[in-house]
Write an enzyme that holds these catalytic residues in place. Sequence first.
Site, PDB file in Angstrom:
ATOM      1  CB  SER A  95      56.751  39.382  53.050  1.00  0.00           C
ATOM      2  OG  SER A  95      55.977  39.023  51.939  1.00  0.00           O
ATOM      3  CD  GLU A 128      58.948  45.491  48.092  1.00  0.00           C
ATOM      4  OE1 GLU A 128      58.838  44.266  47.925  1.00  0.00           O
ATOM      5  OE2 GLU A 128      59.338  46.000  49.156  1.00  0.00           O
ATOM      6  CG  HIS A 156      58.684  40.838  48.173  1.00  0.00           C
ATOM      7  ND1 HIS A 156      58.261  41.873  48.974  1.00  0.00           N
ATOM      8  CD2 HIS A 156      58.126  39.708  48.697  1.00  0.00           C
ATOM      9  CE1 HIS A 156      57.474  41.398  49.917  1.00  0.00           C
ATOM     10  NE2 HIS A 156      57.388  40.078  49.787  1.00  0.00           N
TER      11      HIS A 156
END
Length: 487
Positions: A198, A309, A401
Amino acid sequence: MIGARTTAGRLAGEWDEGVAVFRGIPFAEPPVGGLRWRPPRPVARWDGERRAYAFGPAPLQPQPPSDSIMYHTNFADRRALVMSEDCLYLNVWTPDPARAAGLPVMVWIHGGGNRYGHGGQEIHDGRAMAGRGLVVVTLNHRLGALGFLAHPELAAEDDLGASGNYGLQDIVAALTWVRENIAAFGGDPDRVTLAGNSAGAAHICHLMASEAARPLFHAAVGQSASGVGRAEGPLADQAAAQKQGLRWAAGFGDPNIDGLRRLDGSELVLRGHFGPVVDGRILTRPTDEVFDAGRQHRVPLLVGSNSDEGSVYATPDVLRRLPVEPGTDELYPVRDMAEARRTARLFTGESRFTHPVWRWAVAHRETAPTWMYRFTRTPPLPDGLDLAPPRDGLPAYGVHHTAELPYALDTLDCRPWPWTGTDRELARTMADAWARFVGTGDPNGGALPRWSAFTGTEAMVFGDSVRAGTVERLEAMRLLARCPRPL
């Protein structure tokens, strides 16, 4: 107990199931008082032996809602969260602390959108990867306004006229500490892989564009984010970043830096959203420009993203930002409400995460070996979990995610979820591949099918099974690459 001598003094660590662990090692002076919003300074020496048994305080930060999937996956730790502006600490796991061991090193950069996270999170525990023959380092860096504020007064007091990116400077300071000290923990300073997910992955991409960081790492792993091809566009320059900083400072009634340095740091990190900029010190050009010119750090690269995601972030209003007229393009169809919800999730995930990662790989493949993956395994959430529903109206989060994190680092047991034999085998296979990449610059070997280097379409699929595959929705990637920013 186990000892190690660093340039600042001697440390005492402890053994944990065959791995030596040193927690809470200071790598820079506390960035407090007059050192707030200044480059990190080398840590002062100490006398005697310093205990390295407990993690240092996390950076000041808010927390995600306790009913969010991000909280349950990343932050629902058994240890109480302790925070402080005095936060520049790192942690080391090593299977062999002998100076002559010469082991490869993985330095892990946590995610959290530049607002959340720290190196002591259970999901980043380094014991399992260290058990594969690596020295693992996790670290803290300054977050939010404390880590990334740009301001004309900060530029005026800087010898390079730079402001912003203090969090990136913290990462470079930690890498410098690794360069100078990791041999004392059995690590090879010439075999350092910078890895993260991330926002941590985006930081790694930016550091590949930074001249200052290049001597400090020799390979890179980026999971689910990138510093190029971003939906919001290229990084802000100093003029734009300083204007944003002045607008933020005005919200406190006094935009003067001296006044802001007197405020409690907790108050500062709760307002505004900040991230890297072209600061003039760490980054002297936009990262996109550096990669477009092929002038980035030419190191082996492993990158990838997850199937869903966008599930954490998508809302129905995102359809107003589609790069095509809704309903006219089969890449993002909206023929009915159910399809519109799926498209909102898909576009959010592809524009913010999947496409930037693909763009990173495309931009790097001509300069150094590059591998791409796709993670498709839905983690088994327990029944009765206090979990808010997805905001896009779809029934579940899917392969959301950060879902890959406990698999890539083999830390499934940090969450008491109903993991199956398939989950555990996937974690073993994935973590083994990551460890081989750290050790050799190539993930191939072991039980993994042949993973071809990326030339534009190749991707290894880590899911209910592990198989060689291709990039999904390549036409959507190409469409997003042609669209003006911001999306």
